[in-house]
Design an enzyme around this catalytic site. Structure first.
Site: not given
Ligand code: DGL
Length: 241
Positions: A7, A38-39, A69-71, A173-175
């Site tokens: 995301s 996305y969360g 992206c984990n979500t 979360c990858t961020h």
């Molecule tokens: N990098 C996404 C993850 O790993 C970000 C989620 C988001 O956009 O809220 O979940």
């Protein structure tokens, strides 16, 4: 061609690890910043978004797609595998198993988006490896702050202030690996776990068992940002250096 989806900019924390093992691959990185975050989205919204991106990447020649992206991975990968049978999907999920493997006694905090924490896939993983010394923390809004390069210190002080003596922090979360330093300022010298190494190993395993060529003469990376924001592209290349 290998597609990478997030995301926004966060998936770069997975992509950097992949590049260590595949330095001359051909990649398309799709940063869906127009839909960030996305969360807090519903399952239906996430599946719709993923459908749209995956169709685009297939048209551009991707046969393997990494959901960095984990979500999106926790909510959507089973759906995608069912719908796009010819495409190989690799997805990141919070690296909670690494705690079980490395320091199961340790007091543990799992930080992730609401969507990930509430997903069936994550809860299944959590119950499987539960060390009975873990707090699950939905960090609504944090990925968005990181995506927009905003100061996270007030947010972290407020959210993490009550957690004391934490040993393990799962960055679900990858961020979040982009703000390890800021997290340490609040929680002290914790050990971090994230999905980048696991996803890279799984990608290599899948490439090999399917006998797919992934090394070329030189590295090629195409960056696409859904909001077509030039600042995102600049940040992407900077973080990749
Ligand atoms: N990098 C996404 C993850 O790993 C970000 C989620 C988001 O956009 O809220 O979940």
């Amino acid at each position: 061609m290998i597609g990478i989806i997030d995301s926004g900019i966060g998936g770069i924390t997975i992509f950097r690890e992949i590049l260590k093992s595949i330095p001359k691959g051909h990649f398309i990185y799709y940063s869906d910043s127009i839909n960030n975050p996305y969360g807090d989205k519903t399952k239906e919204e996430i599946l719709d978004i993923l459908d749209n991106i995956v169709s685009k990447l297939i048209t551009m020649g991707c046969t393997i797609i990494v959901i960095a992206c984990n979500t999106a991975g926790s909510i959507g990968v089973s759906y995608l595998r069912e719908k796009y049978k010819k495409i190989l999907f690799i997805a990141t999920v919070p690296a909670y198993k690494m705690v079980y493997d490395n320091n199961p006694q340790g007091k543990t905090l799992v930080m992730a988006t609401k969507g990930t924490i509430e997903s069936e896939k994550f809860l299944e993983l959590y119950h499987k490896y539960d060390n009975h010394n873990t707090s699950l923390l939905s960090c609504s809004g944090l990925a968005e702050l990181i995506e927009n390069n905003k100061d996270v210190s007030n947010y972290l002080n407020e959210l993490l202030g009550k957690y004391k003596d934490i040993d393990n922090v799962v960055l679900g979360c990858t961020h979040y690996p982009l703000i390890k330093k800021e997290i340490k300022k609040v929680l002290g010298d914790v050990t971090f776990y994230d999905g980048s190494i696991g996803v890279t190993k799984e990608l290599l395993r899948v490439l090999k068992i399917h006998n797919i060529k992934y090394e070329y003469d030189k590295l090629e990376i195409k960056f696409i940002d859904s909001s077509q924001n030039k600042f995102k592209e600049k940040r992407f290349w900077e973080l990749l250096k």
